[in-house]
Structures are given as structure tokens and as C-alpha cells.
Design a protein around this motif. Structure first.
Motif: not given
Length: 624
Positions: A374-381, A441-445, A490-493, A519-520
């Protein structure tokens, strides 16, 4: 005969023992004790010393060679200490330290018992470990104990524990101890006369196992609860003759379906008439302690009032600006597959800040290896991004470095039930609202990237992917990923972890929690994840798609980005593909977690099968 053993043992332990001392050990009157001593002398096990005064209470005796040979037959061979369980009532302390390794008055409970055993010459000690098993390794060097691993500690109860200890118990006179018991006095002996179970008198009503005994002290029946009863409480002793009869019953019940949550005592209670007699060993009040929870330990050892030694308790204390004593009503919540969570409330005393006083919260502790997953920074975002929607829990604290999280507890909170149509519709409406929110978001899944990451994680811990046909499956999943990619969806959150347990109904409305994987992504991924987490069939998912398509999202675009321009058949094919890809991904996740010592039953098999079945469906639909 057994009374003679107690008399011989008492004199062996202290040659100056009086008749009153012997009477206390026998639990009979002085008059009867005098007769029993006389019988022991007449049988040739004791001899009265010539210089004894003969005044009754302080008469001196010496054990004969015949007596020593007799006593030796009753020597205790060893001790088994049960220490494999989690200790859920002692969270958060047991997230970091097994219950038996907690200190009481500066001494670890298990070490106190080992020391007491050593004092009476018992050195053959085996500890049954499971949860946080590595924490016990130091005891091998310090006390020359042995460890046995219980591979079923997370799924089964102590019946399974005794099954895994059967080789150690066979042919031994042996104590059975719990690592989390604390004995004020040393109740162990070098010699034991017969089988016994320690008992404490419970005044008033109790929910403990209450015993009914015969005149000779043998246990005749046991029931849960009662009033003013002697209850099973503390150590147990098995003679080798008892184990010879009892261990086959342990094996028979262990193999019997439906006994997974049996205690070993369940087998004993059901078979008292078919076993050598088990006697009650009545202990005085305040001698044996089985601490039920942290509050009870706080009352016993004041160290735990404000300094439990737990990092989690220290964190809560710091976040709320309160001493640990103000953290109350602690209990373990259902442990997630990734994290551990516990409930607590802030005391309503005047010492607590007014804004927190009397309110309840949940603290999340990341599980082992989570930092690699898990990327905790991304989770916080993600939490920052979705806060404005009002659809998630209120955070009191979030650490982007280690993943510790404290959130407000909601009254009336309960998990959603996808089996109820109205609750499924409400959850899909909330999910659709998220998808249509326009949040970025700035990151994709990225499934392809995640698969490669888990493969690397498994390799890094020197484990192997156990599926025989994984190389072929890996080629097949590449086909499916390529097909989905070609659709330019399409990509969404997206939440990604849309299990029903992450939707909670509260007094303040429906909330969506735990955004670790968000993520997106293609919004239809959330439908696929909702399906496989609930073990839906590929036919059942058609209804899930229909519900999602028809519910309102509560925003202007009720049609939904996810379903725009798609027929139900097209949506079904895409969701089927994501079910398979997700299943494969989470099966690798499970393999990695198991390599770290956690157990998830047949979870990896079920997830892996989702890919196999989805691939067949996609081939039939001529999508790949």
C-alpha cells in the motif's frame, strides 16, 4: 494409595512438615491425616524416627527406600504451555506482543511459570506457539525450552492445539498450562498423585465452566455458568494413563466435522465417564489469575494504567492529548485481511478534553508487509480528495508514512448486506456517485503494474507462486489485459476495494470506508471487485450490473460514466474480465501474505479460480 503419595510428597518437599501441613495438602481433618500417616507407615513407605517426641502434630518421619520408589512413579515428566492464540481481548497490546509475554509486576507471565516449573525440577518444557511465534524464540536460549508450531492457530481452537501437541504429551506425566496465567504462589510439584484441573470459587453468578464433583473430589459434570460454584480456572495435570485414554479422543474429535471451534475441554466434558477420574484442585482465592482484558490488568498492575508499553496506545494518547488511563472500553474489531482495527472511547471524566469526552473511535494498525503493498501517501491523497463528498468516515489522524489511522466511530454502524436488494441499491448508488463526481487523482490503479509488483514481492520473500499452471495463466491474463486496454474505457476515481464490509450504514447515513487501493481506473472495476469479494457467480453479477445501471447517483449525470454507450452484454463482458484479473491479482496478494505467516484458508484458490472461469467465458463470448 493416592493419599500416601501426597504425604510422601509433602515430606519430600519439607522434612519438617507438620501434620497440619500434610492435612492442608490432603484437604482433610487432622484426625483423618493422623490415620492416613499411620497407614503409610504400616505399608512400609514411612518410618517414624526413634527420637521423635510422639506428640502428634510434630512427629518426625523418614521416607523408606520403598517409599522413594513409589514416589518416583509419580514424578512429573514435563509441561506443555499453550501460547498460540491471539488474545483479542487484550488489543492493542497483543498486536505487538503475545499475551503470555506481557509483564505483570515486571515479569513476563510465561517466564514466571517457567521459573516456577524450574523451581520444582521440571525442565522438559514445550511451548505451543502460533501467533507472533518468532517472539518466543528467545526462550529457547534463556530456558532451554522447545517450541512446537500450531499451523491452525488462526482458524481453530484449542482442540486443534492439543492435536498438534499429541506427540509431546504421549507417555508423559504432564502439566498443561496457559501462557497467560499468573500464579501468585508456586502450585507446581515434582510429584503429582493424580489428574486434576485447578479450580477457583466464583461467588455469585458466573459464566465460567462450573463443576459438580463427587465426594472424593472427582469431576462428574461441567456446565457453563452457575451461582457460587467451583470453576475450571488455571493449570491442569494429566497422568500418562490419562493421556493414553484421552489423546485418541482428541484425535477422533479433531477429525469430526463441526469441531473446529472446540476447546480441548469440550472433549473432556463430553467423556468424563469414559476416562480416568479427573479431580478438582481447589485453589485459594487470589492465587490463580486469568486476566480477561486490559481493564482487569490495569486494576491488578498499576503500570498498565498510564504506561502499557503499546505503541498504539501511545499514539492515541498523543493524538487526543490524554493519559492512557482515559482510553477505555477497548475491544478488538473484526480484523481485516490487510489491517488490524480496534475500538476505544475517550473517558467522559473531567480529565479528558471536552471535544473528545465520551466519544468513540477506531484505530487502524497496518498488517505485516502492508508497507510493500500500500502507498500510504496515495491513500492520504484519496481521503483529502473525497472528504468534500461527505461519503467517508471522519479522520482524526492519518500517518502517510506508516498507515496508522484513527477515525470517528459512528453510532448504529453496521456493514452492508448485498443480499438485501435495498442495501445493494444504496451501495451501488453511492459508488456511482463517486464515479460521477469528476474528482481526479494523480495516480492510477494499474492491474498490469500491480501483478508485476506482487510477483516481485513474492520473490523478494523467497517464496514461490504455488499454482502449477501459473506460466500459462500469466500469458492468458496478458491477453485479457490487452483486450480491455484496446477498449479505451473511461477512467474515474474508483474505490477498488468495494467489498460490502467497506460500506457501513450509520445513524448519519451510508458511508464508504478504507480507501487503501483507490485510484483512477475504469469504474466497472468496482463492480467486479464488489462481485468477487462477495463470491458472486458470473450469473449473479448480471443482476449487480443491472442494479448499478438503474440506480440514481444523486448528481446530474444519472446515466453514469461507467455504462455510457454500453449494452448490458458489453458491460457483462468487461466486468467478467475485471473479475478474472482481480481474482488473479488478489490470489497473488494472498500468496505473499501467507509467505509472511498469515493464513486465509481457501481464499487464494477461490480468487485464482475466478480468472480461470472468466477466461473461459471471454473465450466463449469471442472477446479474446
Amino acid at each position: 494409595m493416592k493419599e500416601s503419595i501426597v504425604i510422601l510428597r509433602t515430606l519430600h518437599e519439607n522434612k519438617e512438615s507438620t501434620q497440619r501441613d500434610i492435612a492442608l495438602q490432603l484437604g482433610v481433618s487432622l484426625g483423618k491425616t493422623n490415620r492416613l500417616i499411620a497407614d503409610t507407615v504400616s505399608e512400609g513407605y514411612l518410618v517414624k524416627l526413634d527420637n521423635a517426641e510422639g506428640r502428634g502434630r510434630n512427629v518426625s518421619y523418614e521416607m523408606t527406600e520403598k517409599g522413594r520408589r513409589l514416589l518416583e512413579r509419580y514424578r512429573v515428566d514435563g509441561a506443555l504451555i499453550l501460547a498460540s492464540g491471539f488474545g483479542s481481548r487484550f488489543v492493542p497490546l497483543t498486536y505487538e506482543t503475545p499475551k503470555g509475554l506481557l509483564e505483570v509486576f515486571g515479569e513476563r507471565m510465561i517466564e514466571r511459570q517457567i521459573r516456577q516449573l524450574h523451581e520444582v525440577g521440571i525442565k522438559d518444557i514445550t511451548i505451543m506457539v502460533g501467533y507472533l511465534k518468532e517472539k518466543f524464540d528467545y526462550l529457547i536460549d534463556k530456558y532451554d525450552v522447545k517450541l512446537i508450531y500450531n499451523p491452525e492457530f488462526a482458524e481453530k481452537n484449542t482442540l486443534a492445539t492439543m492435536h498438534h501437541a499429541r506427540s509431546f504429551l504421549k507417555g508423559k506425566n504432564c502439566y498443561i498450562l496457559s501462557s497467560d496465567n499468573w500464579m501468585r504462589d508456586n502450585i507446581y510439584h515434582t510429584y503429582e498423585a493424580d489428574n486434576w484441573y485447578a479450580a477457583t470459587f466464583m461467588k455469585g453468578e458466573t459464566r465460567e465452566w462450573a463443576m459438580e464433583t463427587a465426594k472424593n473430589g472427582a469431576i462428574k459434570s461441567v456446565s457453563v455458568g452457575g451461582t457460587d460454584k467451583w470453576c475450571m480456572y488455571g493449570p491442569v495435570y494429566f497422568t500418562r494413563e490419562f493421556s493414553e485414554k484421552f489423546l485418541p479422543l482428541i484425535e477422533a474429535y479433531y477429525k469430526m466435522p463441526g469441531t473446529e471451534q472446540f476447546y480441548w475441554e469440550d472433549v473432556l466434558i463430553r467423556n468424563l465417564r469414559n476416562l480416568p477420574e479427573m479431580y478438582v484442585n481447589k485453589r485459594p482465592d487470589g492465587e490463580v489469575y486469568e486476566f480477561e482484558n486490559l481493564e482487569e490488568l490495569r486494576r491488578f498492575d498499576e503500570k498498565y494504567v498510564n504506561d502499557s508499553g503499546s505503541k498504539a496506545m501511545q499514539l492515541v494518547s498523543g493524538v487526543f492529548g490524554i493519559p492512557e488511563s482515559e482510553i477505555v472500553n477497548i475491544r478488538c474489531l473484526k480484523a481485516g485481511m490487510t489491517n488490524k482495527s480496534w475500538y476505544f472511547s475517550v473517558s467522559d471524566s473531567a480529565d479528558s478534553p471536552e471535544q473528545y469526552r465520551g466519544k468513540a473511535y477506531i484505530c487502524r494498525i497496518p498488517g505485516p508487509g502492508t508497507e510493500k503493498l500500500i502507498n500510504r501517501k496515495q491513500e492520504g491523497d484519496v481521503y483529502k480528495a473525497v472528504t468534500g463528498l461527505g461519503i467517508t468516515e471522519e479522520l482524526m489522524y492519518f500517518n502517510a508514512e506508516n498507515g496508522y489511522k484513527i477515525s470517528r466511530y459512528y453510532n448504529g454502524a453496521r456493514n452492508a448486506d448485498y443480499g438485501k436488494q435495498e442495501e445493494l441499491s444504496a451501495c451501488m448508488s453511492l459508488l456511482k456517485r463517486l464515479h460521477n463526481s469528476g474528482l481526479k487523482l494523480d495516480h492510477e490503479f494499474d492491474f498490469r503494474k500491480e501483478l508485476m509488483g506482487y510477483e516481485k514481492d513474492i520473490k523478494d520473500v523467497n517464496a514461490q507462486i504455488p499454482f502449477e499452471d501459473y506460466p500459462l495463466v500469466r500469458m492468458e491474463v496478458s491477453e485479457v489485459l490487452d483486450w480491455v486496454s484496446s477498449l479505451n474505457r473511461p477512467h474515474t476515481i474508483a474505490h477498488i476495494d468495494s467489498v460490502k464490509d467497506n460500506f457501513i450504514f450509520t445513524d448519519e447515513g451510508l458511508k464508504m470506508i478504507d480507501w487503501e487501493y483507490a485510484g483512477m481506473a475504469d469504474p466497472l472495476v468496482d463492480l467486479a471487485m464488489a462481485a468477487i469479494y462477495s463470491y458472486m457467480s458470473f450469473d449473479e453479477v448480471k443482476e449487480l450490473i443491472r442494479v448499478y445501471a438503474e440506480v440514481s447517483s444523486g448528481v446530474c449525470d444519472d446515466g453514469g460514466i461507467a455504462m455510457r454507450g454500453l449494452s448490458e452484454d458489453d458491460a457483462y463482458a468487461i466486468v467478467t474480465a475485471y473479475m478474472g484479473i482481480g481474482g488473479l491479482l488478489w490470489s497473488l496478494w494472498g500468496v505473499y501474505k501467507m509467505a509472511l505467516g498469515e493464513s486465509f484458508g481457501d481464499y487464494t484458490l477461490k480468487m485464482y479460480r475466478y480468472f480461470k472461469d472468466s477466461y473461459k467465458i471471454l473465450r466463449k463470448l469471442e472477446k479474446i
